[in-house]
Write a protein that holds these residues in place. Sequence first.
Motif, PDB file in Angstrom:
ATOM      1  N   ARG A   1       2.634  13.620 -12.811  1.00  0.00           N
ATOM      2  CA  ARG A   1       4.062  13.848 -12.564  1.00  0.00           C
ATOM      3  C   ARG A   1       4.315  15.272 -12.098  1.00  0.00           C
ATOM      4  O   ARG A   1       5.128  15.532 -11.211  1.00  0.00           O
ATOM      5  CB  ARG A   1       4.849  13.558 -13.841  1.00  0.00           C
ATOM      6  CG  ARG A   1       6.348  13.582 -13.665  1.00  0.00           C
ATOM      7  CD  ARG A   1       7.031  13.304 -14.973  1.00  0.00           C
ATOM      8  NE  ARG A   1       8.486  13.313 -14.809  1.00  0.00           N
ATOM      9  CZ  ARG A   1       9.342  13.545 -15.792  1.00  0.00           C
ATOM     10  NH1 ARG A   1       8.884  13.790 -17.005  1.00  0.00           N
ATOM     11  NH2 ARG A   1      10.629  13.529 -15.566  1.00  0.00           N
ATOM     12  N   GLY A   2       3.582  16.217 -12.693  1.00  0.00           N
ATOM     13  CA  GLY A   2       3.732  17.600 -12.275  1.00  0.00           C
ATOM     14  C   GLY A   2       3.364  17.833 -10.821  1.00  0.00           C
ATOM     15  O   GLY A   2       3.920  18.693 -10.143  1.00  0.00           O
ATOM     16  N   VAL A   3       2.428  17.035 -10.320  1.00  0.00           N
ATOM     17  CA  VAL A   3       1.986  17.170  -8.927  1.00  0.00           C
ATOM     18  C   VAL A   3       2.899  16.424  -7.976  1.00  0.00           C
ATOM     19  O   VAL A   3       3.279  16.948  -6.926  1.00  0.00           O
ATOM     20  CB  VAL A   3       0.542  16.652  -8.771  1.00  0.00           C
ATOM     21  CG1 VAL A   3       0.119  16.642  -7.299  1.00  0.00           C
ATOM     22  CG2 VAL A   3      -0.420  17.507  -9.590  1.00  0.00           C
ATOM     23  N   PHE A   4       3.319  15.219  -8.344  1.00  0.00           N
ATOM     24  CA  PHE A   4       3.988  14.341  -7.389  1.00  0.00           C
ATOM     25  C   PHE A   4       5.482  14.165  -7.616  1.00  0.00           C
ATOM     26  O   PHE A   4       6.137  13.480  -6.828  1.00  0.00           O
ATOM     27  CB  PHE A   4       3.304  12.968  -7.385  1.00  0.00           C
ATOM     28  CG  PHE A   4       1.892  13.031  -6.873  1.00  0.00           C
ATOM     29  CD1 PHE A   4       1.630  13.262  -5.543  1.00  0.00           C
ATOM     30  CD2 PHE A   4       0.831  12.905  -7.749  1.00  0.00           C
ATOM     31  CE1 PHE A   4       0.344  13.340  -5.072  1.00  0.00           C
ATOM     32  CE2 PHE A   4      -0.475  12.976  -7.291  1.00  0.00           C
ATOM     33  CZ  PHE A   4      -0.728  13.195  -5.944  1.00  0.00           C
ATOM     34  N   SER A   5       6.022  14.753  -8.655  1.00  0.00           N
ATOM     35  CA  SER A   5       7.458  14.687  -8.859  1.00  0.00           C
ATOM     36  C   SER A   5       8.132  16.022  -8.569  1.00  0.00           C
ATOM     37  O   SER A   5       9.305  16.200  -8.859  1.00  0.00           O
ATOM     38  CB  SER A   5       7.782  14.233 -10.274  1.00  0.00           C
ATOM     39  OG  SER A   5       7.287  12.938 -10.505  1.00  0.00           O
ATOM     40  N   SER A   6       7.396  16.948  -7.997  1.00  0.00           N
ATOM     41  CA  SER A   6       7.981  18.252  -7.648  1.00  0.00           C
ATOM     42  C   SER A   6       8.707  18.140  -6.316  1.00  0.00           C
ATOM     43  O   SER A   6       8.494  17.187  -5.549  1.00  0.00           O
ATOM     44  CB  SER A   6       6.878  19.304  -7.553  1.00  0.00           C
ATOM     45  OG  SER A   6       6.003  18.983  -6.489  1.00  0.00           O
ATOM     46  N   PRO A   7       9.577  19.101  -5.972  1.00  0.00           N
ATOM     47  CA  PRO A   7      10.286  19.041  -4.712  1.00  0.00           C
ATOM     48  C   PRO A   7       9.409  19.120  -3.496  1.00  0.00           C
ATOM     49  O   PRO A   7       9.796  18.743  -2.406  1.00  0.00           O
ATOM     50  CB  PRO A   7      11.226  20.257  -4.789  1.00  0.00           C
ATOM     51  CG  PRO A   7      11.336  20.602  -6.221  1.00  0.00           C
ATOM     52  CD  PRO A   7      10.008  20.227  -6.818  1.00  0.00           C
TER      53      PRO A   7
ATOM     54  N   ASN B   1       6.794   5.756  -6.350  1.00  0.00           N
ATOM     55  CA  ASN B   1       7.234   5.500  -4.975  1.00  0.00           C
ATOM     56  C   ASN B   1       7.628   6.831  -4.349  1.00  0.00           C
ATOM     57  O   ASN B   1       7.541   7.884  -5.005  1.00  0.00           O
ATOM     58  CB  ASN B   1       8.339   4.426  -4.891  1.00  0.00           C
ATOM     59  CG  ASN B   1       9.686   4.854  -5.427  1.00  0.00           C
ATOM     60  OD1 ASN B   1      10.043   6.035  -5.431  1.00  0.00           O
ATOM     61  ND2 ASN B   1      10.469   3.888  -5.890  1.00  0.00           N
ATOM     62  N   SER B   2       8.061   6.796  -3.116  1.00  0.00           N
ATOM     63  CA  SER B   2       8.285   8.038  -2.385  1.00  0.00           C
ATOM     64  C   SER B   2       9.473   8.837  -2.908  1.00  0.00           C
ATOM     65  O   SER B   2       9.529  10.051  -2.703  1.00  0.00           O
ATOM     66  CB  SER B   2       8.483   7.735  -0.895  1.00  0.00           C
ATOM     67  OG  SER B   2       7.290   7.262  -0.323  1.00  0.00           O
ATOM     68  N   LEU B   3      10.419   8.181  -3.560  1.00  0.00           N
ATOM     69  CA  LEU B   3      11.595   8.888  -4.061  1.00  0.00           C
ATOM     70  C   LEU B   3      11.433   9.347  -5.503  1.00  0.00           C
ATOM     71  O   LEU B   3      11.898  10.428  -5.869  1.00  0.00           O
ATOM     72  CB  LEU B   3      12.840   8.004  -3.939  1.00  0.00           C
ATOM     73  CG  LEU B   3      13.255   7.610  -2.521  1.00  0.00           C
ATOM     74  CD1 LEU B   3      14.549   6.799  -2.570  1.00  0.00           C
ATOM     75  CD2 LEU B   3      13.430   8.830  -1.632  1.00  0.00           C
ATOM     76  N   ILE B   4      10.784   8.535  -6.339  1.00  0.00           N
ATOM     77  CA  ILE B   4      10.661   8.911  -7.754  1.00  0.00           C
ATOM     78  C   ILE B   4       9.394   9.715  -8.027  1.00  0.00           C
ATOM     79  O   ILE B   4       9.255  10.290  -9.099  1.00  0.00           O
ATOM     80  CB  ILE B   4      10.700   7.669  -8.673  1.00  0.00           C
ATOM     81  CG1 ILE B   4       9.497   6.755  -8.411  1.00  0.00           C
ATOM     82  CG2 ILE B   4      12.016   6.923  -8.520  1.00  0.00           C
ATOM     83  CD1 ILE B   4       9.378   5.576  -9.381  1.00  0.00           C
ATOM     84  N   GLY B   5       8.467   9.750  -7.073  1.00  0.00           N
ATOM     85  CA  GLY B   5       7.184  10.390  -7.345  1.00  0.00           C
ATOM     86  C   GLY B   5       6.434   9.598  -8.396  1.00  0.00           C
ATOM     87  O   GLY B   5       6.116   8.432  -8.193  1.00  0.00           O
ATOM     88  N   VAL B   6       6.169  10.220  -9.530  1.00  0.00           N
ATOM     89  CA  VAL B   6       5.555   9.544 -10.682  1.00  0.00           C
ATOM     90  C   VAL B   6       6.592   9.479 -11.793  1.00  0.00           C
ATOM     91  O   VAL B   6       7.099  10.506 -12.242  1.00  0.00           O
ATOM     92  CB  VAL B   6       4.303  10.304 -11.169  1.00  0.00           C
ATOM     93  CG1 VAL B   6       3.794   9.731 -12.488  1.00  0.00           C
ATOM     94  CG2 VAL B   6       3.208  10.249 -10.113  1.00  0.00           C
TER      95      VAL B   6
ATOM     96  N   ALA C   1       0.857  -1.189   0.000  1.00  0.00           N
ATOM     97  CA  ALA C   1       0.000   0.000   0.000  1.00  0.00           C
ATOM     98  C   ALA C   1       0.893   1.239   0.000  1.00  0.00           C
ATOM     99  O   ALA C   1       1.142   1.871   1.037  1.00  0.00           O
ATOM    100  CB  ALA C   1      -0.919  -0.008   1.212  1.00  0.00           C
ATOM    101  N   GLY C   2       1.388   1.585  -1.184  1.00  0.00           N
ATOM    102  CA  GLY C   2       2.342   2.682  -1.312  1.00  0.00           C
ATOM    103  C   GLY C   2       1.734   4.022  -0.938  1.00  0.00           C
ATOM    104  O   GLY C   2       0.565   4.294  -1.217  1.00  0.00           O
ATOM    105  N   ILE C   3       2.549   4.858  -0.323  1.00  0.00           N
ATOM    106  CA  ILE C   3       2.073   6.179   0.094  1.00  0.00           C
ATOM    107  C   ILE C   3       1.833   7.061  -1.124  1.00  0.00           C
ATOM    108  O   ILE C   3       0.797   7.737  -1.224  1.00  0.00           O
ATOM    109  CB  ILE C   3       3.078   6.799   1.079  1.00  0.00           C
ATOM    110  CG1 ILE C   3       3.008   6.021   2.403  1.00  0.00           C
ATOM    111  CG2 ILE C   3       2.801   8.282   1.300  1.00  0.00           C
ATOM    112  CD1 ILE C   3       4.108   6.327   3.368  1.00  0.00           C
ATOM    113  N   THR C   4       2.747   7.044  -2.079  1.00  0.00           N
ATOM    114  CA  THR C   4       2.511   7.812  -3.312  1.00  0.00           C
ATOM    115  C   THR C   4       1.380   7.183  -4.108  1.00  0.00           C
ATOM    116  O   THR C   4       0.577   7.898  -4.728  1.00  0.00           O
ATOM    117  CB  THR C   4       3.796   7.887  -4.146  1.00  0.00           C
ATOM    118  OG1 THR C   4       4.845   8.436  -3.345  1.00  0.00           O
ATOM    119  CG2 THR C   4       3.602   8.777  -5.373  1.00  0.00           C
ATOM    120  N   ARG C   5       1.268   5.871  -4.089  1.00  0.00           N
ATOM    121  CA  ARG C   5       0.143   5.189  -4.746  1.00  0.00           C
ATOM    122  C   ARG C   5      -1.182   5.738  -4.236  1.00  0.00           C
ATOM    123  O   ARG C   5      -2.077   6.083  -5.023  1.00  0.00           O
ATOM    124  CB  ARG C   5       0.225   3.679  -4.485  1.00  0.00           C
ATOM    125  CG  ARG C   5      -0.965   2.856  -5.006  1.00  0.00           C
ATOM    126  CD  ARG C   5      -0.832   1.404  -4.541  1.00  0.00           C
ATOM    127  NE  ARG C   5      -1.861   0.525  -5.097  1.00  0.00           N
ATOM    128  CZ  ARG C   5      -3.060   0.342  -4.581  1.00  0.00           C
ATOM    129  NH1 ARG C   5      -3.409   0.994  -3.469  1.00  0.00           N
ATOM    130  NH2 ARG C   5      -3.919  -0.487  -5.159  1.00  0.00           N
TER     131      ARG C   5
END
Length: 254
Positions: A247-253, A221-226, A183-187
């Motif tokens: 990706r724009g939402v979850f791969s940002s810093p 995942n938590s390090l790569i985002g999307v 149950a991934g957190i980024t998922r």
Amino acid sequence: MIPLDDRGLLLGDGLFETMLALDGAIPLVEAHLDRLAAGCGALGLPALDREAARALCLSAPPPAGRAAVRLTVTAGSGGRGLDRPAQIAPRLRATAALSTPIETPATLIIARTRRNEGSLASRLKTLAYLDNVLARAEATAAGADEAVMLNNAGHLACAAAANLFWIDGERLLTPALDCGVLAGITRARVLAAARSWEIEVLEIAADSARLAGADGVFLTNSLIGVRPVSRLGGRILAPHPLTERLRGVFSSPA
């Protein structure tokens, strides 16, 4: 130092979390501690000392830059063979390493190594990660970045170190948790975002043929985002607008 009789070292009796730190802060530390605490309960380990765990996590990363923080809890020492001691004294350790953002899309293969969906461990971040290690080694040997793991029923489960998503028309799909999926957190955050955008989301059991016909595939995942996928085996995948939006939402810093 970890003693040679530590059950995590000898038997993989323990759990871990990997979290993203930015300039010394860990934005999602509480979500990771929630999952770790739930895992301790599921494995019959003593309740997580959240204050100690939080303090260790926050003391690990450098004050500036991007880092991966790993928090590990083991069942401690003691016990003969498989049997735990009557009184378990868990050990907590936190380490950090610099983590460079991955900007390139991933290439995938389907691994021969299977995920055991019947095991509780398949839905937890236990220290017994050998199947994932073997799947990643398959990918590396094939010149790919990651390996998609099927479960024993032949259904899609995950990548070696990421959750798996694919896009079919207007729908976003991902393997159901009972397929042997963490149950991934980024998922969870991706699923919530997609639903808030009124995108149909399905968590299903599906075979690898569903990926072969997908309009887009990505990993989280938590390090790569999307992270978008550009190739699956011999098939080239074009960028997909929904992947790029996520990706724009979850791969940002942030």
